[in-house]
Design a protein around this motif. Structure first.
Motif, PDB file in Angstrom:
ATOM      1  N   HIS A   1      34.713  50.252  50.958  1.00  0.00           N
ATOM      2  CA  HIS A   1      35.323  49.078  50.306  1.00  0.00           C
ATOM      3  C   HIS A   1      34.829  47.788  50.971  1.00  0.00           C
ATOM      4  O   HIS A   1      35.575  46.818  51.062  1.00  0.00           O
TER       5      HIS A   1
ATOM      6  N   ALA B   1      34.423  50.950  46.050  1.00  0.00           N
ATOM      7  CA  ALA B   1      35.280  50.060  45.254  1.00  0.00           C
ATOM      8  C   ALA B   1      34.929  48.619  45.583  1.00  0.00           C
ATOM      9  O   ALA B   1      34.872  48.236  46.753  1.00  0.00           O
ATOM     10  N   PHE B   2      34.690  47.824  44.548  1.00  0.00           N
ATOM     11  CA  PHE B   2      34.391  46.412  44.747  1.00  0.00           C
ATOM     12  C   PHE B   2      35.675  45.660  45.088  1.00  0.00           C
ATOM     13  O   PHE B   2      36.653  45.741  44.335  1.00  0.00           O
TER      14      PHE B   2
ATOM     15  N   GLY C   1      37.151  43.081  42.388  1.00  0.00           N
ATOM     16  CA  GLY C   1      36.633  43.867  41.279  1.00  0.00           C
ATOM     17  C   GLY C   1      36.625  43.212  39.919  1.00  0.00           C
ATOM     18  O   GLY C   1      36.374  43.880  38.916  1.00  0.00           O
TER      19      GLY C   1
ATOM     20  N   THR D   1      35.715  49.073  39.563  1.00  0.00           N
ATOM     21  CA  THR D   1      36.069  47.664  39.460  1.00  0.00           C
ATOM     22  C   THR D   1      37.578  47.556  39.268  1.00  0.00           C
ATOM     23  O   THR D   1      38.298  48.546  39.371  1.00  0.00           O
ATOM     24  N   THR D   2      38.033  46.345  38.931  1.00  0.00           N
ATOM     25  CA  THR D   2      39.410  46.189  38.463  1.00  0.00           C
ATOM     26  C   THR D   2      39.416  45.735  37.010  1.00  0.00           C
ATOM     27  O   THR D   2      40.440  45.274  36.515  1.00  0.00           O
TER      28      THR D   2
END
Length: 362
Positions: free
Chosen positions: A233, A271-272, A275, A298-299
């Motif tokens: 992360h 995980a960005f 995101g 992403t989110t």
């Protein structure tokens, strides 16, 4: 998000749920599965003000989500299995992946016992700098500052901020104002400002980081369980799109190397941080692919559509602490809210054209 917006959203979602649209339309919009995103899993604290409540769910709600998935005969799988199914090896059954961002200690102390008892695989995306204590969860630090003070004063570049924070409403407004001001600063300056705000308002930021984030012994304890996947992360939890390409690459590769060194795990998934489209886009997706990560999340909101999904730009469903009711989980898993959101965006993009056509006809 202010309280009026939240109330409006809940009203709209409740109306959508009770209309049964998710049952009628869901088979066309639900996709093959979904990735759920959690952060804190902990019991509500004392006091009327809860900073960043969207990042919190209770252990009871996490358990309820798992029970609901099982009731609906939805497979809970790890990311490797999800990637296999998305790449064309689908069993034809819907699936969900459970993910937890940042490396919070309560993922081990509160979430893990529930996941273990349920036999549910899960992924924790660890920002290595948070564990090394070279970085801090600045959003939690700012939340603690607002919770503990009745007035917040700070300087952001050439701009001064002076806001009251006595009532719950004022505290929410103050927190929103600080985060918005921080968004106008570069990543490194954000951290320096937060450190100054914490020091000038009586918050021991380092102690808070120690309290909230796992240490390496705890990361190793979690990683040792076969249900757990440890993902990378970044090091400092930076918005990668706001860094130059070389630094963004280092943030990604060095976080994975540190997880290998300190926890003995090969972080195959990424995980960005944040995101969103403004913090991770095509350049970052390409970096994740070039660095050899099997998946990157992403989110960006949505369900998984199957073969059309790009494995290094996967959407997730945020399990928001303000929406702790199973009906919202059912609704989000149906994909209907996201299909509606896309339709509205398309309609807005067509509006200028439609107006031009209308004008020419008239």
């Amino acid at each position: 998000m202010n309280e009026l917006t939240t109330i409006g959203l809940k009203t709209a979602l409740n109306a959508l749920y009770w209309s049964n649209a998710h049952r009628l339309v869901g088979p066309m919009t639900e996709g093959v599965g979904a990735i759920l995103m959690f952060h804190h899993v902990r019991r509500p604290g004392a006091g009327r003000f809860r900073p960043n409540p969207h990042l919190d769910v209770t252990p009871d709600f996490l358990a309820a989500v798992i029970r609901r998935l099982r009731q609906r005969d939805i497979d809970i799988v790890d990311l490797d299995e999800a990637a296999r199914r998305l790449a064309g090896g689908s069993s034809g059954r819907r699936f969900v992946v459970l993910t937890f961002d940042d490396g919070y200690r309560n993922n081990l102390t509160e979430a893990f016992p529930i996941l273990k008892a349920a036999g549910a695989p899960f992924t924790v995306y660890v920002a290595s700098g948070l564990v090394d204590r070279t970085a801090l969860p600045w959003w939690d630090v700012v939340g603690a500052v607002v919770a503990a003070n009745e007035r917040i004063t700070a300087r952001f570049g050439s701009r001064d901020l002076d806001v009251p924070a006595r009532s719950r409403r004022e505290k929410h407004a103050a927190l929103e104002a600080i985060i918005q001001a921080l968004g106008d600063c570069c990543e490194d300056e954000q951290r320096r400002i937060v450190a100054r705000i914490a020091a000038s308002h009586g918050i021991d930021a380092a102690a808070l980081g120690d309290e909230l984030i796992m240490d390496w012994r705890e990361v190793r304890q979690l990683a040792a369980d076969p249900l757990a996947t440890i993902g990378a992360h970044t090091v400092g939890h930076y918005a990668l799109a706001r860094l130059d390409a070389a630094r963004a690459r280092r943030e990604m590769s060095e976080s994975r190397a540190r997880l290998q060194e300190m926890a003995g795990v090969e972080a195959r998934h990424f995980a960005f941080p944040y995101g969103s489209p403004h913090t991770a886009d095509e350049r970052e997706f390409a970096l994740a692919r070039e660095l050899g990560f099997a998946t990157a999340v992403t989110t960006r909101r949505g369900v998984l559509d199957g073969a059309g999904d790009r494995l290094h730009a996967l959407p997730r469903i945020s399990v928001n602490g303000g929406y702790q009711a199973i009906r919202y989980i059912d609704l989000f898993l149906s994909g209907v809210p996201y299909a509606l959101e896309r339709s509205v965006k398309r309609l807005r993009s067509f509006t200028p054209v439609a107006a031009t056509v209308s004008a020419s006809i008239l």
